[in-house]
Scaffold this motif. Structure first.
Motif, PDB file in Angstrom:
ATOM      1  N   PRO A  16       0.814  -1.211   0.000  1.00  0.00           N
ATOM      2  CA  PRO A  16       0.000   0.000   0.000  1.00  0.00           C
ATOM      3  C   PRO A  16       0.857   1.276   0.000  1.00  0.00           C
ATOM      4  CG  PRO A  16       0.098  -0.902   2.199  1.00  0.00           C
ATOM      5  CD  PRO A  16       0.775  -1.904   1.296  1.00  0.00           C
ATOM      6  N   PHE A  17       0.365   2.290  -0.658  1.00  0.00           N
ATOM      7  CA  PHE A  17       1.044   3.582  -0.657  1.00  0.00           C
ATOM      8  C   PHE A  17       0.505   4.400   0.513  1.00  0.00           C
ATOM      9  CE2 PHE A  17       1.320   2.098  -5.041  1.00  0.00           C
ATOM     10  CZ  PHE A  17       2.684   2.236  -5.258  1.00  0.00           C
ATOM     11  N   LYS A  18       1.136   4.198   1.666  1.00  0.00           N
ATOM     12  CA  LYS A  18       0.714   4.862   2.897  1.00  0.00           C
ATOM     13  C   LYS A  18       1.913   5.526   3.566  1.00  0.00           C
ATOM     14  CE  LYS A  18      -2.778   1.381   4.295  1.00  0.00           C
ATOM     15  NZ  LYS A  18      -3.114   0.415   5.382  1.00  0.00           N
ATOM     16  N   LYS A  19       1.617   6.460   4.447  1.00  0.00           N
ATOM     17  CA  LYS A  19       2.671   7.008   5.285  1.00  0.00           C
ATOM     18  C   LYS A  19       3.155   5.906   6.226  1.00  0.00           C
ATOM     19  CE  LYS A  19       0.843  11.725   5.231  1.00  0.00           C
ATOM     20  NZ  LYS A  19       0.289  12.835   6.055  1.00  0.00           N
ATOM     21  N   ALA A  20       4.421   5.973   6.616  1.00  0.00           N
ATOM     22  CA  ALA A  20       5.011   4.911   7.435  1.00  0.00           C
ATOM     23  C   ALA A  20       4.203   4.647   8.701  1.00  0.00           C
ATOM     24  CB  ALA A  20       6.445   5.266   7.791  1.00  0.00           C
ATOM     25  N   ALA A  21       3.693   5.705   9.325  1.00  0.00           N
ATOM     26  CA  ALA A  21       2.954   5.550  10.573  1.00  0.00           C
ATOM     27  C   ALA A  21       1.610   4.862  10.381  1.00  0.00           C
ATOM     28  CB  ALA A  21       2.749   6.912  11.223  1.00  0.00           C
ATOM     29  N   GLU A  22       1.154   4.777   9.137  1.00  0.00           N
ATOM     30  CA  GLU A  22      -0.154   4.177   8.859  1.00  0.00           C
ATOM     31  C   GLU A  22      -0.054   2.711   8.438  1.00  0.00           C
ATOM     32  OE1 GLU A  22      -1.698   6.716   5.845  1.00  0.00           O
ATOM     33  OE2 GLU A  22      -2.088   8.382   7.210  1.00  0.00           O
ATOM     34  N   LEU A  23       1.145   2.208   8.258  1.00  0.00           N
ATOM     35  CA  LEU A  23       1.320   0.815   7.844  1.00  0.00           C
ATOM     36  C   LEU A  23       0.905  -0.127   8.962  1.00  0.00           C
ATOM     37  CD1 LEU A  23       4.761   1.153   6.060  1.00  0.00           C
ATOM     38  CD2 LEU A  23       2.541   0.758   4.953  1.00  0.00           C
ATOM     39  N   THR A  24       0.314  -1.241   8.583  1.00  0.00           N
ATOM     40  CA  THR A  24      -0.171  -2.209   9.563  1.00  0.00           C
ATOM     41  C   THR A  24       0.594  -3.526   9.444  1.00  0.00           C
ATOM     42  OG1 THR A  24      -1.824  -3.170   8.085  1.00  0.00           O
ATOM     43  CG2 THR A  24      -2.471  -1.204   9.356  1.00  0.00           C
ATOM     44  N   ALA A  25       0.409  -4.367  10.446  1.00  0.00           N
ATOM     45  CA  ALA A  25       1.012  -5.696  10.397  1.00  0.00           C
ATOM     46  C   ALA A  25       0.466  -6.490   9.218  1.00  0.00           C
ATOM     47  CB  ALA A  25       0.742  -6.438  11.700  1.00  0.00           C
ATOM     48  N   GLU A  26      -0.810  -6.299   8.910  1.00  0.00           N
ATOM     49  CA  GLU A  26      -1.415  -6.994   7.783  1.00  0.00           C
ATOM     50  C   GLU A  26      -0.770  -6.559   6.468  1.00  0.00           C
ATOM     51  OE1 GLU A  26      -3.117  -5.649  10.283  1.00  0.00           O
ATOM     52  OE2 GLU A  26      -3.860  -7.511  11.189  1.00  0.00           O
ATOM     53  N   LYS A  78      15.993   9.722  -0.799  1.00  0.00           N
ATOM     54  CA  LYS A  78      14.961  10.233   0.098  1.00  0.00           C
ATOM     55  C   LYS A  78      13.636   9.481  -0.041  1.00  0.00           C
ATOM     56  CE  LYS A  78      16.871  14.902   0.360  1.00  0.00           C
ATOM     57  NZ  LYS A  78      16.615  16.348   0.154  1.00  0.00           N
ATOM     58  N   PHE A  79      13.617   8.492  -0.919  1.00  0.00           N
ATOM     59  CA  PHE A  79      12.388   7.711  -1.133  1.00  0.00           C
ATOM     60  C   PHE A  79      12.098   6.862   0.103  1.00  0.00           C
ATOM     61  CE2 PHE A  79      10.225   3.848  -2.627  1.00  0.00           C
ATOM     62  CZ  PHE A  79       9.169   4.402  -3.334  1.00  0.00           C
ATOM     63  N   THR A  80      10.830   6.858   0.535  1.00  0.00           N
ATOM     64  CA  THR A  80      10.448   6.111   1.733  1.00  0.00           C
ATOM     65  C   THR A  80       9.323   5.125   1.415  1.00  0.00           C
ATOM     66  OG1 THR A  80      11.023   7.983   3.151  1.00  0.00           O
ATOM     67  CG2 THR A  80       9.622   6.283   4.106  1.00  0.00           C
TER      68      THR A  80
END
Length: 230
Positions: free
Chosen positions: A85-95, A149-151
């Motif tokens: 998923p293209f999410k901010k790092a803090a929004e990533l889940t274990a799933e 700088k890619f995250t």
């Protein structure tokens, strides 16, 4: 004649790799999850289709049986992968992590373990793992690197794991040539066709490793320019 199996071969890098290897005289098994799209891709190139989902033990076992009954395989190209998923790092889940690692990392383990017996029967057993420079510690620590700088924590770390798996498998199976290929930033559906390389350029390293006939070094990480830092 060399027989090659490519995972995720119905589009993008996998499709172009199949096209180039068929042109080079390989018999190519084109693995894909979707039966219709996979068969269409194989028909278009003159390849052989095999239904293959690298996240499924049953699917991989079925593919092994199909390919073994047809005469075996010489080259395995672990190309199938997902971005996550293209999410901010803090929004990533274990799933999210389980999904990315399940395809990109566990899929390589599943395929390797399943196909090693067939590869051992080949006179030139070869495995090519498609990884990424985004997983290179050397690259991401270079402030001058264009993508420094890619995250994307999940995708990049999964590709670091694929490269290390490659090195470890090369040690475990010294009779095989097992190497990792970085396609580079290639224009495909994977990145919304935003890549700066053509799909042919993106397959240069993969095709190089797949056409060495069981020769050359093992346990290396290359891009289209040669050996790359990891």
């Amino acid at each position: 004649m060399t027989t090659t199996l490519i995972t995720g071969a119905n589009k993008g890098l996998g499709y172009e790799t199949a096209c180039r290897l068929i042109d080079a005289g390989h018999t190519v098994w084109m693995g894909a999850r979707d039966q219709v799209r996979g068969q269409q891709a194989a028909d278009a190139l003159g390849g052989r289709f095999v239904q293959l989902d690298v996240t499924s033990d049953a699917s991989v076992a079925s593919a092994v049986k199909t390919i073994a009954n047809a005469g075996g395989v010489d080259v395995l190209i672990n190309n199938a992968g997902i971005s996550g998923p293209f999410k901010k790092a803090a929004e990533l889940t274990a799933e999210d992590a389980l999904a990315v690692y399940g395809t990109n990392v566990v899929g390589v383990v599943r395929m390797t373990s399943a196909f090693v017996p067939l590869l051992r029967a080949s006179s030139a057993p070869t495995i090519v793992n498609v990884t990424s420079g985004l997983g290179s510690f050397a690259f991401v620590h270079d402030p001058e690197w264009i993508y420094a700088k890619f995250t994307a924590p999940l995708y990049t770390s999964s590709k670091s794991a694929v490269t290390m798996l490659t090195m470890q498998y090369a040690k475990a199976f010294p009779e095989m040539r097992i190497n990792a290929a970085d396609p580079g930033y290639t224009a495909t559906d994977f990145n919304g066709n935003s890549g700066t390389q053509t799909v042919r350029e993106g397959t240069d390293a993969i095709v190089d490793l797949a056409t060495r006939g069981g020769g050359g070094p093992t346990g290396t990480f290359i891009d289209r320019s040669g050996v790359a830092p990891f």
